[in-house]
Design an enzyme around this catalytic site. Sequence first.
Site, PDB file in Angstrom:
ATOM      1  CE  LYS A  74      42.178  39.940  39.028  1.00  0.00           C
ATOM      2  NZ  LYS A  74      41.494  38.879  38.252  1.00  0.00           N
TER       3      LYS A  74
HETATM    4  P1  NAD Z   1      33.071  36.262  44.598  1.00  0.00           P
HETATM    5  O1  NAD Z   1      33.448  37.358  45.524  1.00  0.00           O
HETATM    6  O2  NAD Z   1      31.799  36.388  43.844  1.00  0.00           O
HETATM    7  O3  NAD Z   1      33.023  34.870  45.411  1.00  0.00           O
HETATM    8  C1  NAD Z   1      34.114  34.417  46.153  1.00  0.00           C
HETATM    9  C2  NAD Z   1      33.690  33.156  46.874  1.00  0.00           C
HETATM   10  O4  NAD Z   1      34.817  32.624  47.571  1.00  0.00           O
HETATM   11  C3  NAD Z   1      32.603  33.380  47.913  1.00  0.00           C
HETATM   12  O5  NAD Z   1      31.683  32.300  47.889  1.00  0.00           O
HETATM   13  C4  NAD Z   1      33.388  33.380  49.234  1.00  0.00           C
HETATM   14  O6  NAD Z   1      32.609  32.975  50.338  1.00  0.00           O
HETATM   15  C5  NAD Z   1      34.439  32.339  48.914  1.00  0.00           C
HETATM   16  N1  NAD Z   1      35.587  32.427  49.819  1.00  0.00           N
HETATM   17  C6  NAD Z   1      36.279  33.549  50.175  1.00  0.00           C
HETATM   18  N2  NAD Z   1      37.240  33.221  51.058  1.00  0.00           N
HETATM   19  C7  NAD Z   1      37.174  31.887  51.225  1.00  0.00           C
HETATM   20  C8  NAD Z   1      37.893  30.962  52.010  1.00  0.00           C
HETATM   21  N3  NAD Z   1      38.911  31.349  52.775  1.00  0.00           N
HETATM   22  N4  NAD Z   1      37.547  29.636  51.935  1.00  0.00           N
HETATM   23  C9  NAD Z   1      36.537  29.230  51.158  1.00  0.00           C
HETATM   24  N5  NAD Z   1      35.801  30.069  50.404  1.00  0.00           N
HETATM   25  C10 NAD Z   1      36.115  31.377  50.443  1.00  0.00           C
HETATM   26  O7  NAD Z   1      34.312  36.064  43.636  1.00  0.00           O
HETATM   27  P2  NAD Z   1      34.333  35.440  42.169  1.00  0.00           P
HETATM   28  O8  NAD Z   1      34.210  36.553  41.211  1.00  0.00           O
HETATM   29  O9  NAD Z   1      33.403  34.287  42.118  1.00  0.00           O
HETATM   30  O10 NAD Z   1      35.848  34.949  42.094  1.00  0.00           O
HETATM   31  C11 NAD Z   1      36.260  33.688  42.613  1.00  0.00           C
HETATM   32  C12 NAD Z   1      37.581  33.312  41.982  1.00  0.00           C
HETATM   33  O11 NAD Z   1      37.426  33.259  40.566  1.00  0.00           O
HETATM   34  C13 NAD Z   1      38.741  34.279  42.225  1.00  0.00           C
HETATM   35  O12 NAD Z   1      39.956  33.566  42.272  1.00  0.00           O
HETATM   36  C14 NAD Z   1      38.712  35.154  40.991  1.00  0.00           C
HETATM   37  O13 NAD Z   1      39.965  35.775  40.740  1.00  0.00           O
HETATM   38  C15 NAD Z   1      38.386  34.116  39.950  1.00  0.00           C
HETATM   39  N6  NAD Z   1      37.833  34.647  38.706  1.00  0.00           N
HETATM   40  C16 NAD Z   1      36.718  35.436  38.711  1.00  0.00           C
HETATM   41  C17 NAD Z   1      36.198  35.891  37.498  1.00  0.00           C
HETATM   42  C18 NAD Z   1      34.918  36.677  37.412  1.00  0.00           C
HETATM   43  O14 NAD Z   1      34.462  36.928  36.293  1.00  0.00           O
HETATM   44  N7  NAD Z   1      34.300  37.060  38.508  1.00  0.00           N
HETATM   45  C19 NAD Z   1      36.854  35.573  36.300  1.00  0.00           C
HETATM   46  C20 NAD Z   1      37.983  34.771  36.327  1.00  0.00           C
HETATM   47  C21 NAD Z   1      38.447  34.299  37.549  1.00  0.00           C
END
Ligand code: NAD
Length: 424
Positions: free
Chosen positions: A114
Site C-alpha cells: 500500500k
Molecule cells: P473515495 O475517495 O472515492 O471516497 C471516500 C468517501 O469517504 C467520500 O465520500 C468521502 O466524503 C468519505 N469520507 C472521508 N472522510 C470521511 C469522514 N470523516 N466521515 C464520513 N465520510 C468520510 O475513496 P474510496 O476509493 O471509495 O475508498 C473508500 C474506502 O474503501 C477506503 O477505506 C478504501 O481503502 C476502501 N477501498 C477502496 C477500494 C477501491 O477500489 N477504491 C478498494 C478496496 C477498499
Amino acid sequence: MVASLSYVHVTPDSPWGTYIAQVDRVIPYLGALGRWAETLKRPKRSLIVDIPIEMDDGSIRHFEGFRVQHSLTRGPGKGGVRYHPDVTLEEVMALSAWMSIKNAAVNLPYGGAKGGIRVDPRQLSLKELEKLTRRYTSEIGIIIGPHQDIPAPDVNTNSQIMAWMMDTYSMNVGATATGVVTGKPVHLGGSLGRVKATGRGVFVTGCEAAKRIGLAVPGARVAVQGLGNVGSAAAELFAQAGAHIVAVQDHTGTIARASGLDLSALLAHVRATGGVGGFKEAEALDPESFWDVACDILIPAALEGQLTPSRAQRIKARLVLEGANGPTLPSGDDVLKDRNILVVPDVICNAGGVTVSYFEWVQDFSSFFWTEDEINQRLDKIMVHALSHIWDTADRHRISLRTATFAVACERILSARADRGLYP
Ligand code: NAD
C-alpha cells in the site's frame, strides 16, 4: 498483543494495532504454521520518501510519501495509493497488511502492499497534483514495477492519477509499462468494470450474506458511510436490486430519508458540489446520529476505525458490509458479535476491486481485453466462491467471518512461506 516495532507508535485502536489483534485471534487455528506467524507481524519493506514540489505561487513545499510492501511471499506487492492529510506510516503498514490478507483470501497471486501521501489533494491545483504524483512515483520507482509491486487507486486517487503514475514509471524505464499500475483509464490499458468493481464485490458478498441470514434485499433499508468510489457503486447496485438507501454520510454531511433517498439525484448533487451536504430532498442529521438510523444493512465505505464499541452498541442493522478497509475496531467487533450482527469483513467484502485489478494486470500482459460482461461474471464467481469457502471455515471452527478469512488467508501465506523457506 501489540507487536513492538521501534519505528512506529502503535496503540490497540490504531490501524496496525487493530491488524495485530486480528492476527493474534487467528494464531490458534494455524497449527504448525504458527511458527511462521511473526512474519505476518512485520512488514517486509517500508519506504519513506520526501516529495518536494514547486507550487503554482513559486514556493517549494515538501510532502511525506510512503510505500509499504507487507508481504511478497505469494507474488508481487499489490495495493492502492491514498492521498489524505492523516496518512501515516503506521496506517499504510496496516493497509498493506490487509492487502496481503485480502489477496490471499481470494487466492490472487499477489503479496500485499500500500502507499500514501500525507496531503489534502483538494488544496492543490491539477498541475500541483500532477507534479506531486510524478515525483512520488519516481521516488518509489526503485521498488515498484509490473513484476515487483503494482499500485492502484484508493481514497482520493483515481484513473487520472494512475495514468500519471504509469507515464512517469514508463518514462523512467524507457518503455511503456502499462502493467505497473491498475485502475488506469480504459484507453490506456485499463479494464472495463474496474471503477465499480469494489462496490460490486460489496453488493455480491452482501447478497450472499443476506440470503444466508434470511434478509430480503428488495425492500431492505441500507445506510452508507462514504459515497465515493466504493460507497456509490455499492449503493447503486443495492438500489437497483430494490433496496432503499435511507441514510448517507460523507465528509460534508449526514443525510437521511426513511422512505429512501433518490440516489440518482443525490449522486448528481455530489458530482456538482463535492459531497452530500446541502442535498435538499433529505433530512440533515448531526454526524453522530448516523449510527442510530433505522436500517437493515450498514455499509461503512469511508475510513478506518469508525465502528467503536459505543457505535456498535447503537447500530440497528442486522448486516454490516465493510466496504472500507479497517472500519471496525476489534473491541467494536466483539460488541457486534455479542449482538448477533453479522459482519462481512473488509478482507473479503471489498476484494472486488483488487480482483478486477488482477484481471487488468493479466489483460495488460497479453494486450487482449475482455468484455465488461466477462469481467463481471468472473468477478462474481470468484467472490461467491471465496465467501463460500470462508463461510465453511467459519462454521467448522465456530468463528467469525473475519477470523475465518484471516485463517484461510494466513494459512495460504504461511504455507507459501514455509515452502519457500528463509534465505539464506
Ligand atoms: P473515495 O475517495 O472515492 O471516497 C471516500 C468517501 O469517504 C467520500 O465520500 C468521502 O466524503 C468519505 N469520507 C472521508 N472522510 C470521511 C469522514 N470523516 N466521515 C464520513 N465520510 C468520510 O475513496 P474510496 O476509493 O471509495 O475508498 C473508500 C474506502 O474503501 C477506503 O477505506 C478504501 O481503502 C476502501 N477501498 C477502496 C477500494 C477501491 O477500489 N477504491 C478498494 C478496496 C477498499
